[in-house]
Structures are given as structure tokens and as C-alpha cells.
Design a protein around this motif. Structure first.
Motif, PDB file in Angstrom:
ATOM      1  N   PRO A 184       0.822  -1.226   0.000  1.00 28.19           N
ATOM      2  CA  PRO A 184       0.000   0.000   0.000  1.00 28.19           C
ATOM      3  C   PRO A 184       0.850   1.268   0.000  1.00 28.19           C
ATOM      4  O   PRO A 184       2.055   1.239   0.267  1.00 28.19           O
ATOM      5  CB  PRO A 184      -0.800  -0.135   1.298  1.00 28.19           C
ATOM      6  CG  PRO A 184       0.081  -0.961   2.195  1.00 28.19           C
ATOM      7  CD  PRO A 184       0.781  -1.934   1.292  1.00 28.19           C
ATOM      8  N   GLU A 185       0.203   2.376  -0.297  1.00 30.24           N
ATOM      9  CA  GLU A 185       0.852   3.685  -0.232  1.00 30.24           C
ATOM     10  C   GLU A 185       0.764   4.211   1.196  1.00 30.24           C
ATOM     11  O   GLU A 185      -0.323   4.264   1.775  1.00 30.24           O
ATOM     12  CB  GLU A 185       0.153   4.668  -1.181  1.00 30.24           C
ATOM     13  CG  GLU A 185       0.199   4.277  -2.648  1.00 30.24           C
ATOM     14  CD  GLU A 185       1.549   4.519  -3.291  1.00 30.24           C
ATOM     15  OE1 GLU A 185       2.383   5.182  -2.652  1.00 30.24           O
ATOM     16  OE2 GLU A 185       1.763   4.044  -4.414  1.00 30.24           O
ATOM     17  N   VAL A 186       1.894   4.571   1.771  1.00 30.74           N
ATOM     18  CA  VAL A 186       1.920   5.155   3.117  1.00 30.74           C
ATOM     19  C   VAL A 186       2.890   6.327   3.134  1.00 30.74           C
ATOM     20  O   VAL A 186       3.806   6.403   2.322  1.00 30.74           O
ATOM     21  CB  VAL A 186       2.358   4.111   4.178  1.00 30.74           C
ATOM     22  CG1 VAL A 186       1.368   2.966   4.276  1.00 30.74           C
ATOM     23  CG2 VAL A 186       3.748   3.580   3.887  1.00 30.74           C
TER      24      VAL A 186
ATOM     25  N   VAL B 252       0.059   4.383 -11.061  1.00 29.10           N
ATOM     26  CA  VAL B 252      -0.557   4.695  -9.767  1.00 29.10           C
ATOM     27  C   VAL B 252      -1.381   3.499  -9.279  1.00 29.10           C
ATOM     28  O   VAL B 252      -2.168   2.918 -10.032  1.00 29.10           O
ATOM     29  CB  VAL B 252      -1.457   5.939  -9.878  1.00 29.10           C
ATOM     30  CG1 VAL B 252      -2.152   6.207  -8.543  1.00 29.10           C
ATOM     31  CG2 VAL B 252      -0.644   7.150 -10.306  1.00 29.10           C
ATOM     32  N   GLY B 253      -1.160   3.143  -8.033  1.00 33.93           N
ATOM     33  CA  GLY B 253      -1.882   2.021  -7.443  1.00 33.93           C
ATOM     34  C   GLY B 253      -1.123   0.712  -7.469  1.00 33.93           C
ATOM     35  O   GLY B 253      -1.565  -0.275  -6.880  1.00 33.93           O
ATOM     36  N   THR B 254       0.039   0.700  -8.151  1.00 34.91           N
ATOM     37  CA  THR B 254       0.860  -0.509  -8.188  1.00 34.91           C
ATOM     38  C   THR B 254       2.165  -0.278  -7.441  1.00 34.91           C
ATOM     39  O   THR B 254       2.598   0.858  -7.231  1.00 34.91           O
ATOM     40  CB  THR B 254       1.175  -0.933  -9.635  1.00 34.91           C
ATOM     41  OG1 THR B 254       1.996   0.070 -10.262  1.00 34.91           O
ATOM     42  CG2 THR B 254      -0.105  -1.108 -10.437  1.00 34.91           C
ATOM     43  N   SER B 255       2.781  -1.371  -7.052  1.00 29.82           N
ATOM     44  CA  SER B 255       4.082  -1.329  -6.375  1.00 29.82           C
ATOM     45  C   SER B 255       4.602  -2.763  -6.373  1.00 29.82           C
ATOM     46  O   SER B 255       4.301  -3.533  -7.287  1.00 29.82           O
ATOM     47  CB  SER B 255       3.938  -0.781  -4.944  1.00 29.82           C
ATOM     48  OG  SER B 255       3.076  -1.599  -4.169  1.00 29.82           O
ATOM     49  N   PHE B 256       5.377  -3.138  -5.363  1.00 31.53           N
ATOM     50  CA  PHE B 256       5.858  -4.505  -5.298  1.00 31.53           C
ATOM     51  C   PHE B 256       4.684  -5.428  -4.971  1.00 31.53           C
ATOM     52  O   PHE B 256       3.953  -5.207  -4.009  1.00 31.53           O
ATOM     53  CB  PHE B 256       6.940  -4.646  -4.231  1.00 31.53           C
ATOM     54  CG  PHE B 256       7.706  -5.946  -4.332  1.00 31.53           C
ATOM     55  CD1 PHE B 256       8.615  -6.146  -5.346  1.00 31.53           C
ATOM     56  CD2 PHE B 256       7.493  -6.954  -3.411  1.00 31.53           C
ATOM     57  CE1 PHE B 256       9.323  -7.350  -5.440  1.00 31.53           C
ATOM     58  CE2 PHE B 256       8.179  -8.150  -3.499  1.00 31.53           C
ATOM     59  CZ  PHE B 256       9.101  -8.339  -4.521  1.00 31.53           C
ATOM     60  N   PRO B 257       4.460  -6.481  -5.782  1.00 26.74           N
ATOM     61  CA  PRO B 257       3.274  -7.324  -5.601  1.00 26.74           C
ATOM     62  C   PRO B 257       3.306  -8.123  -4.297  1.00 26.74           C
ATOM     63  O   PRO B 257       4.373  -8.513  -3.813  1.00 26.74           O
ATOM     64  CB  PRO B 257       3.331  -8.267  -6.805  1.00 26.74           C
ATOM     65  CG  PRO B 257       4.221  -7.604  -7.798  1.00 26.74           C
ATOM     66  CD  PRO B 257       5.222  -6.839  -6.976  1.00 26.74           C
ATOM     67  N   VAL B 258       2.130  -8.374  -3.740  1.00 27.12           N
ATOM     68  CA  VAL B 258       2.008  -9.215  -2.552  1.00 27.12           C
ATOM     69  C   VAL B 258       2.509 -10.621  -2.850  1.00 27.12           C
ATOM     70  O   VAL B 258       3.155 -11.256  -2.004  1.00 27.12           O
ATOM     71  CB  VAL B 258       0.546  -9.255  -2.069  1.00 27.12           C
ATOM     72  CG1 VAL B 258       0.369 -10.280  -0.951  1.00 27.12           C
ATOM     73  CG2 VAL B 258       0.100  -7.881  -1.598  1.00 27.12           C
TER      74      VAL B 258
END
Length: 447
Positions: free
Chosen positions: A177-179, A247-253
Motif C-alpha cells: 500500500p501507499e503510506v 498509480v496504485g501498483t508497487s511490489f506485488p504481494v
């Protein structure tokens, strides 16, 4: 008395670069890792820079994480001298049960995940019982399992597609998530990258201390610094790519789950009793039994563990696909087996590493992804992947028969001191990581 520590010159010596990522004095030791880098560079140029775009890197991790998870379990099965042909069917069978549990049986998503792991454990118990205690070859047991669990998937699911709830989908298509404040990157992903760099520094410092205690030759300080800078740089660049996707993506779970499994199973195979026993049984079952190893327990464990990981892989795939279907898992066992052998495992057992299998899986993943980006038709992709598997293993086997250092062996068989071991292709006994052991003394493997 311990041997005196061999001190290296503190000044710069270009010849020390041969030890940048381990001893051995030859670039061949980079093996499949070097091939992975070359493949990435080729496709980066061929696709006009699309391969290393953040969105594509994220897609590779999400799309192939379940195959890499299967490779972790498969390498342990192969090290022990077996093969598992049922993993795709086990994944599909687990997927349909989990999907129905949420849709028809009102299971919350977290309870469905636990149910899936239990189903995998029960299937693995069934396979392990026949292999370890009845003595049926794993090839036959898992071939039967491939038919049974595939049929079970279609019977229970009525050959239909069953959707899964949004909460469950997070394990397959979710992201960190974005924090915190907005710096234009995903803060948690970059933080994860910095933590990995700190771990690399700690491992390098610990390695130097260990070599000093053991009386082994220590690399010059500048070489250790260069090694950390290169590896840390790669980690930070990768973290930046994951952190700067759309936007809304990052390192996958799913990547987090994969990384945790790689760390855990690397520790298990290299630093635990059961890990040493797996290598011992695969290298020479009779010698291992004379040394006090319970080969039945080892065989039972690797088969059960494989099915648990297959169940997890199946759930991640279903979560990413948002539904379970009758054709899930088709051909997965072949991809997992190919990853393990490309990564350095021996057909006869006793040799292989978790890290090598992950690298082998990434070779196949980047290859498939790059060819897809270029619009190569699927039948040609299969032909190319088959040739890569054949050539990678064939070259390594040829080097061994000619008395030359094994390319894959040099990459995976480093001993504790960092020096490359002598490659003895005539020995049937191996130690964790694939090295040639000293004479086995009864009781040694129980320590």
C-alpha cells in the motif's frame, strides 16, 4: 591447531576481481545467473526498452510467481531423487475447493486460504505415504495424482469457472500500500529495498568474520565494498522500478510471499538437519541410512511439502485470475521441473539449490515475457523454451564429462569459506549445495 589465516594484500590487485562473487578463478561460475543478465539485456534492446519498464517488471513477478513457488518445492523433491508430476493438478484441485468454499460454503477468504493449505497437506500426505512407506516410485504416484486431482477438479467444479471474492484476490493481484508523504514512489517498496541492502551489508560483514575465525583467506576490503555496492545497486534499481509503476501498483504481494519462501527454504536446506538429510538421501540413500538418516521421513516430507506449495501456488493463481477454472495448472509441472534443472539440479539427485531454481525460473519467465512482447506465436515460444532447457543442461553435463568445471556447479557449490570446491563428477555423495563431502561417519548427519 587451526591453520593460520592467509592474509591477502590490502592494496588493489586486478586479479582479485575473479573473486568478486566467489572463488574459482573463472567467469563460468556465474553460470545461469550470467545467462539471465544477458537475456534481460537482449530483450531490453530488442523490445525497445519495454522489458525493464516498471509495469512489465511487476507483471513478470505477478505472472510467474506461482511457477517460482512450485520450483522451490520441486528442487527439494529432485534433490531427494524424485519427481512430482502432479503439482499442476494439485494446484487446480485446491483452487476449485477454495473457490467453492467462499462461494457456496460461506468461508471468509482467510479461512479459505487455511483450508487450501490443509487440502495441500492432506494430498501431500497421501503422496508421501505411497512413496515413503509403500515404496511406489514418486513418478508413478504423482502420475496417478495428476490424473486423480485433475479429474477431481472437474468433478467438484462441474468443469465450470468459479469466481473468488475481492479479499482473497489480494494474494494474487495485490500490492504494497501507499503510506507516508508523496515522494513520487511507493515508500514501502523503497523501504524494503533499503532493508535488503542493509541485510547484504550485514551478511558481508558476517562472512568476513566467519572466514577469519575459520582461518580462510579474506578478500581485500575494497573487493567486499565493491561487491556490496554492485548487489545493493541492483536491489535499489529494482526497488525503484517496482516503486514507480502506474498509480496504485508497487511490489506485488505475491512477490512478498515468494521472497519469504525463498529465504525460509534457503535456510531450511542449508542450515537445518532436515536440509542436510535431504541432500544426503539424494546423494546416496544407503550411505545416509547407515549414518542414521531416516530416509522414509525425508521422502515423506519432500512429497508433502511439495503439495502444500502447489496448493499455495494454485491459490495465488486463482486470486490473480479472480476465478478458478477447469484448465488451471495445465503444464505447470513442466515449467517447474525446467526451472529446477536450468537452475543446476542434477537428474540423479543430491545437487541443487533454492536460489539456483529461482534463477532458472526467472530465465524462463523473462524469456517467455520477452518473446510475448515481440509477438512471437506461442508454439515457437514452446520450442525456444525447450531448446534453452536442453542446451543449458547439455552444456553443463558435457563440461562434467570432459573433466571441466561445471558451469552451474561453480555457481551453486561454493563452500563456507567462499572458495570454489573441486568438481568431482565421479562422486555420488554430496553435501548441501552440491559439494563433495568428506567420508561419512555414522552419526554425523544427525548432528
Amino acid at each position: 591447531m587451526s591453520a593460520p589465516v592467509t592474509e591477502k594484500k590490502s592494496g588493489f590487485d586486478i586479479r582479485d576481481l575473479k573473486n568478486l562473487f566467489g572463488g574459482g578463478g573463472s567467469l563460468k561460475q556465474f553460470g545461469i545467473l550470467g545467462a539471465l543478465v544477458v537475456i534481460i539485456l537482449i530483450f531490453q534492446i530488442w523490445t525497445g526498452g519495454k522489458t525493464l519498464q516498471p509495469g512489465n517488471i511487476i507483471n513478470i513477478v505477478q505472472q510467474y510467481s506461482y511457477i517460482l513457488i512450485l520450483a522451490i518445492g520441486m528442487v527439494m523433491v529432485i534433490i531427494a531423487g524424485h519427481i512430482d508430476l502432479s503439482v499442476g493438478s494439485v494446484a487446480a484441485f485446491t483452487g476449485i475447493i477454495v473457490a467453492l468454499a467462499m462461494k457456496d460454503w460461506n468461508f471468509p477468504w482467510w479461512a479459505a486460504i487455511i483450508l487450501g493449505l490443509v487440502v495441500g497437506a492432506l494430498i501431500g500426505t497421501w503422496h508421501g505415504f505411497w512413496v515413503a512407506y509403500i515404496g511406489v516410485p514418486a513418478f508413478i504416484v504423482t502420475l496417478a495424482g495428476m490424473l486423480i486431482w485433475r479429474g477431481g477438479n472437474q468433478l467438484i467444479g462441474d468443469s465450470a469457472t468459479v469466481p473468488v471474492e475481492a479479499g482473497f484476490q489480494v494474494i494474487g493481484k495485490g500490492y504494497l500500500p501507499e503510506v507516508g508523504p508523496n515522494f513520487g514512489v511507493n515508500n514501502l517498496t523503497m523501504l524494503l529495498g533499503f532493508l535488503v541492502v542493509l541485510v547484504l551489508i550485514g551478511l558481508e560483514v558476517r562472512g568476513r568474520r566467519t572466514r577469519k575465525v575459520m582461518g580462510a583467506a579474506a578478500d581485500p576490503v575494497w573487493l567486499s565494498v565493491l561487491r556490496v555496492v554492485i548487489l545493493g545497486g541492483v536491489v535499489l534499481v529494482a526497488a525503484y522500478l517496482f516503486a514507480t509503476g502506474r498509480v496504485g501498483t508497487s511490489f506485488p504481494v505475491s512477490g512478498i510471499i515468494l521472497a519469504a519462501l525463498v529465504i525460509g527454504y534457503s535456510f531450511l536446506t542449508n542450515n537445518t538437519i532436515i536440509g542436510r538429510h535431504i541432500y544426503a538421501v539424494g546423494g546416496n540413500k544407503h550411505a545416509a541410512e547407515l549414518s542414521g538418516v531416516n530416509s522414509k521421513r525425508v521422502n515423506f516430507f519432500v512429497m508433502m511439502n511439495m503439495s502444500v506449495l502447489a496448493a499455495l501456488a494454485g491459490m495465488i493463481f486463482v486470486a490473480r485470475s479472480q476465478a478458478s477454472g477447469p484448465f488451471d495448472g495445465v503444464g505447470w509441472e513442466l515449467d517447474a521441473i525446467a526451472a529446477v534443472f536450468i537452475g543446476g539440479a542434477a537428474v540423479s539427485g543430491g545437487i541443487g539449490t533454492v536460489a539456483g531454481s529461482i534463477i532458472g525460473g526467472l530465465v524462463m519467465a523473462v524469456l517467455s515475457n520477452g518473446l510475448a512482447l515481440k509477438g512471437i506465436q506461442s508454439d515457437l515460444v514452446q520450442i525456444i523454451k525447450g531448446l534453452v532447457l536442453l542446451i543449458a543442461v547439455g552444456v553443463d553435463v558435457y563440461n562434467k564429462t570432459q573433466g571441466r568445471p561445471s558451469i552451474i556447479g561453480l555457481m551453486t557449490n561454493r563452500n563456507k569459506s567462499g572458495a570454489a570446491p573441486t568438481n568431482d563428477s565421479t562422486s555420488n555423495e554430496v553435501t548441501p549445495g552440491g559439494g563433495t563431502p568428506d567420508t561419512v561417519v555414522p552419526g554425523d548427519l544427525r548432528k
